[in-house]
Design a protein around this motif. Structure first.
Motif, PDB file in Angstrom:
ATOM      1  N   GLU A  87       3.855 -10.299   2.655  1.00  0.00           N
ATOM      2  CA  GLU A  87       4.340  -9.912   1.321  1.00  0.00           C
ATOM      3  C   GLU A  87       3.455  -8.858   0.657  1.00  0.00           C
ATOM      4  OE1 GLU A  87       6.367 -13.120  -1.213  1.00  0.00           O
ATOM      5  OE2 GLU A  87       5.027 -14.288   0.079  1.00  0.00           O
ATOM      6  N   LYS A  88       2.147  -9.060   0.698  1.00  0.00           N
ATOM      7  CA  LYS A  88       1.235  -8.109   0.058  1.00  0.00           C
ATOM      8  C   LYS A  88       1.311  -6.744   0.739  1.00  0.00           C
ATOM      9  CE  LYS A  88      -2.092 -11.521  -1.629  1.00  0.00           C
ATOM     10  NZ  LYS A  88      -3.501 -12.006  -1.578  1.00  0.00           N
ATOM     11  N   GLU A  89       1.370  -6.761   2.047  1.00  0.00           N
ATOM     12  CA  GLU A  89       1.440  -5.500   2.796  1.00  0.00           C
ATOM     13  C   GLU A  89       2.735  -4.751   2.465  1.00  0.00           C
ATOM     14  OE1 GLU A  89       0.680  -8.418   4.000  1.00  0.00           O
ATOM     15  OE2 GLU A  89      -1.307  -8.256   4.939  1.00  0.00           O
ATOM     16  N   LYS A  90       3.842  -5.472   2.428  1.00  0.00           N
ATOM     17  CA  LYS A  90       5.121  -4.844   2.114  1.00  0.00           C
ATOM     18  C   LYS A  90       5.140  -4.311   0.685  1.00  0.00           C
ATOM     19  CE  LYS A  90       7.698  -7.675   5.401  1.00  0.00           C
ATOM     20  NZ  LYS A  90       8.657  -8.797   5.568  1.00  0.00           N
ATOM     21  N   ASP A  91       4.484  -5.028  -0.205  1.00  0.00           N
ATOM     22  CA  ASP A  91       4.406  -4.572  -1.595  1.00  0.00           C
ATOM     23  C   ASP A  91       3.662  -3.245  -1.689  1.00  0.00           C
ATOM     24  OD1 ASP A  91       4.919  -5.374  -4.462  1.00  0.00           O
ATOM     25  OD2 ASP A  91       2.742  -5.076  -4.545  1.00  0.00           O
ATOM     26  N   ARG A  92       2.559  -3.125  -0.956  1.00  0.00           N
ATOM     27  CA  ARG A  92       1.792  -1.865  -0.955  1.00  0.00           C
ATOM     28  C   ARG A  92       2.607  -0.740  -0.320  1.00  0.00           C
ATOM     29  NH1 ARG A  92      -2.357  -5.336   1.364  1.00  0.00           N
ATOM     30  NH2 ARG A  92      -3.751  -6.113  -0.265  1.00  0.00           N
ATOM     31  N   ILE A  93       3.271  -1.053   0.777  1.00  0.00           N
ATOM     32  CA  ILE A  93       4.104  -0.051   1.439  1.00  0.00           C
ATOM     33  C   ILE A  93       5.223   0.398   0.518  1.00  0.00           C
ATOM     34  CG2 ILE A  93       5.756   0.295   3.324  1.00  0.00           C
ATOM     35  CD1 ILE A  93       3.981  -1.642   4.987  1.00  0.00           C
ATOM     36  N   GLY A  94       5.837  -0.539  -0.196  1.00  0.00           N
ATOM     37  CA  GLY A  94       6.913  -0.198  -1.127  1.00  0.00           C
ATOM     38  C   GLY A  94       6.467   0.767  -2.205  1.00  0.00           C
ATOM     39  N   ASN A 110      17.949   1.497   4.551  1.00  0.00           N
ATOM     40  CA  ASN A 110      18.595   0.603   5.512  1.00  0.00           C
ATOM     41  C   ASN A 110      18.207  -0.845   5.251  1.00  0.00           C
ATOM     42  OD1 ASN A 110      15.899   0.840   6.653  1.00  0.00           O
ATOM     43  ND2 ASN A 110      16.756  -0.023   8.529  1.00  0.00           N
ATOM     44  N   GLY A 111      18.699  -1.740   6.111  1.00  0.00           N
ATOM     45  CA  GLY A 111      18.429  -3.158   5.951  1.00  0.00           C
ATOM     46  C   GLY A 111      16.979  -3.501   6.229  1.00  0.00           C
ATOM     47  N   GLY A 112      16.558  -4.672   5.732  1.00  0.00           N
ATOM     48  CA  GLY A 112      15.196  -5.122   6.000  1.00  0.00           C
ATOM     49  C   GLY A 112      14.453  -5.507   4.736  1.00  0.00           C
ATOM     50  N   THR A 113      13.392  -6.275   4.902  1.00  0.00           N
ATOM     51  CA  THR A 113      12.624  -6.734   3.753  1.00  0.00           C
ATOM     52  C   THR A 113      11.575  -5.723   3.303  1.00  0.00           C
ATOM     53  OG1 THR A 113      11.177  -7.944   5.291  1.00  0.00           O
ATOM     54  CG2 THR A 113      12.976  -9.167   4.279  1.00  0.00           C
ATOM     55  N   THR A 114      11.121  -4.847   4.194  1.00  0.00           N
ATOM     56  CA  THR A 114      10.168  -3.815   3.776  1.00  0.00           C
ATOM     57  C   THR A 114      10.881  -2.763   2.924  1.00  0.00           C
ATOM     58  OG1 THR A 114       8.939  -4.169   5.821  1.00  0.00           O
ATOM     59  CG2 THR A 114       8.386  -2.215   4.545  1.00  0.00           C
ATOM     60  N   THR A 246       2.556   2.717   6.025  1.00  0.00           N
ATOM     61  CA  THR A 246       2.118   1.441   6.563  1.00  0.00           C
ATOM     62  C   THR A 246       0.918   0.934   5.780  1.00  0.00           C
ATOM     63  OG1 THR A 246       1.507   0.301   8.614  1.00  0.00           O
ATOM     64  CG2 THR A 246       0.683   2.564   8.316  1.00  0.00           C
ATOM     65  N   ASP A 247       0.449  -0.258   6.142  1.00  0.00           N
ATOM     66  CA  ASP A 247      -0.623  -0.879   5.370  1.00  0.00           C
ATOM     67  C   ASP A 247      -2.010  -0.639   5.946  1.00  0.00           C
ATOM     68  OD1 ASP A 247       0.644  -2.726   7.374  1.00  0.00           O
ATOM     69  OD2 ASP A 247      -1.148  -3.904   6.937  1.00  0.00           O
ATOM     70  N   SER A 248      -2.096  -0.162   7.192  1.00  0.00           N
ATOM     71  CA  SER A 248      -3.409   0.130   7.763  1.00  0.00           C
ATOM     72  C   SER A 248      -3.275   1.228   8.810  1.00  0.00           C
ATOM     73  CB  SER A 248      -4.037  -1.123   8.391  1.00  0.00           C
ATOM     74  OG  SER A 248      -3.281  -1.573   9.488  1.00  0.00           O
ATOM     75  N   ALA A 249      -4.388   1.842   9.131  1.00  0.00           N
ATOM     76  CA  ALA A 249      -4.362   2.972  10.057  1.00  0.00           C
ATOM     77  C   ALA A 249      -3.894   2.527  11.443  1.00  0.00           C
ATOM     78  CB  ALA A 249      -5.750   3.593  10.151  1.00  0.00           C
ATOM     79  N   PRO A 250      -3.039   3.299  12.106  1.00  0.00           N
ATOM     80  CA  PRO A 250      -2.568   2.952  13.450  1.00  0.00           C
ATOM     81  C   PRO A 250      -3.701   3.019  14.468  1.00  0.00           C
ATOM     82  CG  PRO A 250      -1.155   4.619  12.418  1.00  0.00           C
ATOM     83  CD  PRO A 250      -2.397   4.525  11.587  1.00  0.00           C
ATOM     84  N   PRO A 251      -3.551   2.320  15.606  1.00  0.00           N
ATOM     85  CA  PRO A 251      -4.537   2.454  16.688  1.00  0.00           C
ATOM     86  C   PRO A 251      -4.547   3.879  17.229  1.00  0.00           C
ATOM     87  CG  PRO A 251      -2.609   1.221  17.422  1.00  0.00           C
ATOM     88  CD  PRO A 251      -2.470   1.389  15.945  1.00  0.00           C
ATOM     89  N   ILE A 266       0.871   7.593   5.963  1.00  0.00           N
ATOM     90  CA  ILE A 266       0.480   7.295   4.590  1.00  0.00           C
ATOM     91  C   ILE A 266       0.067   5.830   4.516  1.00  0.00           C
ATOM     92  CG2 ILE A 266       1.219   7.194   2.183  1.00  0.00           C
ATOM     93  CD1 ILE A 266       3.226   9.393   2.792  1.00  0.00           C
ATOM     94  N   THR A 267      -1.170   5.598   4.072  1.00  0.00           N
ATOM     95  CA  THR A 267      -1.710   4.252   3.957  1.00  0.00           C
ATOM     96  C   THR A 267      -2.274   4.050   2.550  1.00  0.00           C
ATOM     97  OG1 THR A 267      -3.846   5.036   4.802  1.00  0.00           O
ATOM     98  CG2 THR A 267      -2.293   4.129   6.419  1.00  0.00           C
ATOM     99  N   PRO A 268      -2.599   2.814   2.180  1.00  0.00           N
ATOM    100  CA  PRO A 268      -3.168   2.576   0.849  1.00  0.00           C
ATOM    101  C   PRO A 268      -4.467   3.344   0.630  1.00  0.00           C
ATOM    102  CG  PRO A 268      -2.452   0.520   1.833  1.00  0.00           C
ATOM    103  CD  PRO A 268      -2.356   1.557   2.908  1.00  0.00           C
ATOM    104  N   ALA A 269      -4.858   3.499  -0.632  1.00  0.00           N
ATOM    105  CA  ALA A 269      -6.057   4.238  -0.998  1.00  0.00           C
ATOM    106  C   ALA A 269      -7.261   3.666  -0.246  1.00  0.00           C
ATOM    107  CB  ALA A 269      -6.289   4.139  -2.496  1.00  0.00           C
ATOM    108  N   GLY A 270      -8.103   4.582   0.206  1.00  0.00           N
ATOM    109  CA  GLY A 270      -9.300   4.164   0.924  1.00  0.00           C
ATOM    110  C   GLY A 270      -9.135   4.192   2.433  1.00  0.00           C
ATOM    111  N   LEU A 271      -7.879   4.374   2.902  1.00  0.00           N
ATOM    112  CA  LEU A 271      -7.646   4.495   4.331  1.00  0.00           C
ATOM    113  C   LEU A 271      -7.228   5.934   4.634  1.00  0.00           C
ATOM    114  CD1 LEU A 271      -5.737   1.179   5.068  1.00  0.00           C
ATOM    115  CD2 LEU A 271      -8.065   1.764   5.741  1.00  0.00           C
ATOM    116  N   PRO A 272      -7.459   6.371   5.853  1.00  0.00           N
ATOM    117  CA  PRO A 272      -7.171   7.792   6.178  1.00  0.00           C
ATOM    118  C   PRO A 272      -5.689   8.114   6.122  1.00  0.00           C
ATOM    119  CG  PRO A 272      -7.691   6.542   8.148  1.00  0.00           C
ATOM    120  CD  PRO A 272      -8.000   5.635   6.998  1.00  0.00           C
ATOM    121  N   ARG A 273      -5.402   9.359   5.770  1.00  0.00           N
ATOM    122  CA  ARG A 273      -4.035   9.878   5.794  1.00  0.00           C
ATOM    123  C   ARG A 273      -4.015  11.120   6.665  1.00  0.00           C
ATOM    124  NH1 ARG A 273      -1.429   9.911  -0.178  1.00  0.00           N
ATOM    125  NH2 ARG A 273       0.136  11.010   1.031  1.00  0.00           N
TER     126      ARG A 273
END
Length: 275
Positions: A87-94, A110-114, A246-251, A266-273
């Motif tokens: 929930e928290k991750e989806k909220d940040r992504i939203g 489209n459909g989905g909870t995110t 997304t909520d964190s940097a990809p591998p 695009i990630t939350p503040a403090g993570l690389p973009r």
């Protein structure tokens, strides 16, 4: 079973198939290349084995590999279960996705909870036109933000509370209207460097493909639990998206593929973009 007998059985079709099915069930998801190397056979042989096992109902064939039946059942959960996950991750992504929306624009969702989380974050916007197959979105959109809401018709997939059908509307004379949007916000089930964006349902994948084709810009939304996975139906290659939110940097391998496809992460503040 002794190791010698185990080795001999790998070269017998029936024994190999049984071992292959057991390995997929244990691993959850595998690639064709991984199986070819593990069992010492050609990629074409593995593909034939997987096709047969899929027809027998022992596993689910995917783009470039297979997944176990238990993995599919965990992935394709009802929407009421998925609303409580990440929930928290989806909220940040939203919130991040909402920042891409411009006042007065037309968006497809489209459909989905995110993607539902994105709709809930549009309260600061005005004069938006929204077209969606997500039956939960109209009630989640802040009334002050909306000029018009359109819901695509078709059969309702009860598991996801989304319609399945053409991305189109008809005029009074029965002719299909040519529709486009400024931004398509697309939630996917999995993201990987080799398979791109995938989902578990063929009909939903087809709708997502069509939304992408009608959009000036495309933002894919997916939390980090979707990374490095692949599902049954491919939606698109990574390069079809302009943004991955997304909520964190990809591998590293996925980030490299996204960069090669010119996809902005695009990630939350403090993570690389990275670009």
């Amino acid at each position: 079973m002794s190791s010698d007998k185990d080795d001999r059985q790998r070269h017998l079709p029936a024994g190999r198939k049984a071992q292959l099915a057991a390995y997929v069930a244990e691993a959850g998801q595998v690639t064709v290349g991984e199986l070819a190397e593990r069992f010492g056979v050609s990629i074409d042989t593995v593909r034939r084995d997987l096709d047969q096992l899929s027809a027998d109902g022992a596993l689910v064939r995917t783009y470039g590999g297979a997944v176990s039946l238990s993995t599919v059942s965990r992935t394709d959960r009802a929407v009421d279960q998925r609303l409580t996950e990440q929930e928290k991750e989806k909220d940040r992504i939203g919130a991040l996705a909402a920042d891409l929306v411009q006042d007065g624009s037309t968006i497809m969702i489209n459909g989905g909870t995110t993607t539902l989380a994105v709709a809930r974050k549009l309260g600061q916007h005005r004069d938006l036109t929204v077209a969606t197959n997500n039956l939960l979105v109209p009630g989640a959109l802040p009334p002050t933000a909306i000029r018009d809401i359109y819901v695509f018709g078709g059969a309702v997939r009860a598991l996801t509370l989304a319609t399945i059908g053409p991305v189109s509307f008809r005029a009074n004379n029965g002719a299909d209207l040519d529709i486009t949007c400024d931004l398509a916000i697309i939630g996917v089930g999995a993201v990987s460097a080799d398979a791109g964006f995938t989902t578990s349902n063929i009909a939903e994948a087809a709708m997502m493909q069509e939304m992408i084709s009608r959009a000036g810009r495309v933002a894919v939304v997916a939390d980090s639990t979707k990374f490095g996975r692949r599902l049954f139906a491919q939606v698109s290659e990574l390069g079809a998206a302009d943004y991955l939110i997304t909520d964190s940097a990809p591998p590293a391998d996925l980030q490299e593929a996204l960069t090669a496809g010119d996809v902005e992460v695009i990630t939350p503040a403090g993570l690389p973009r990275p670009r």
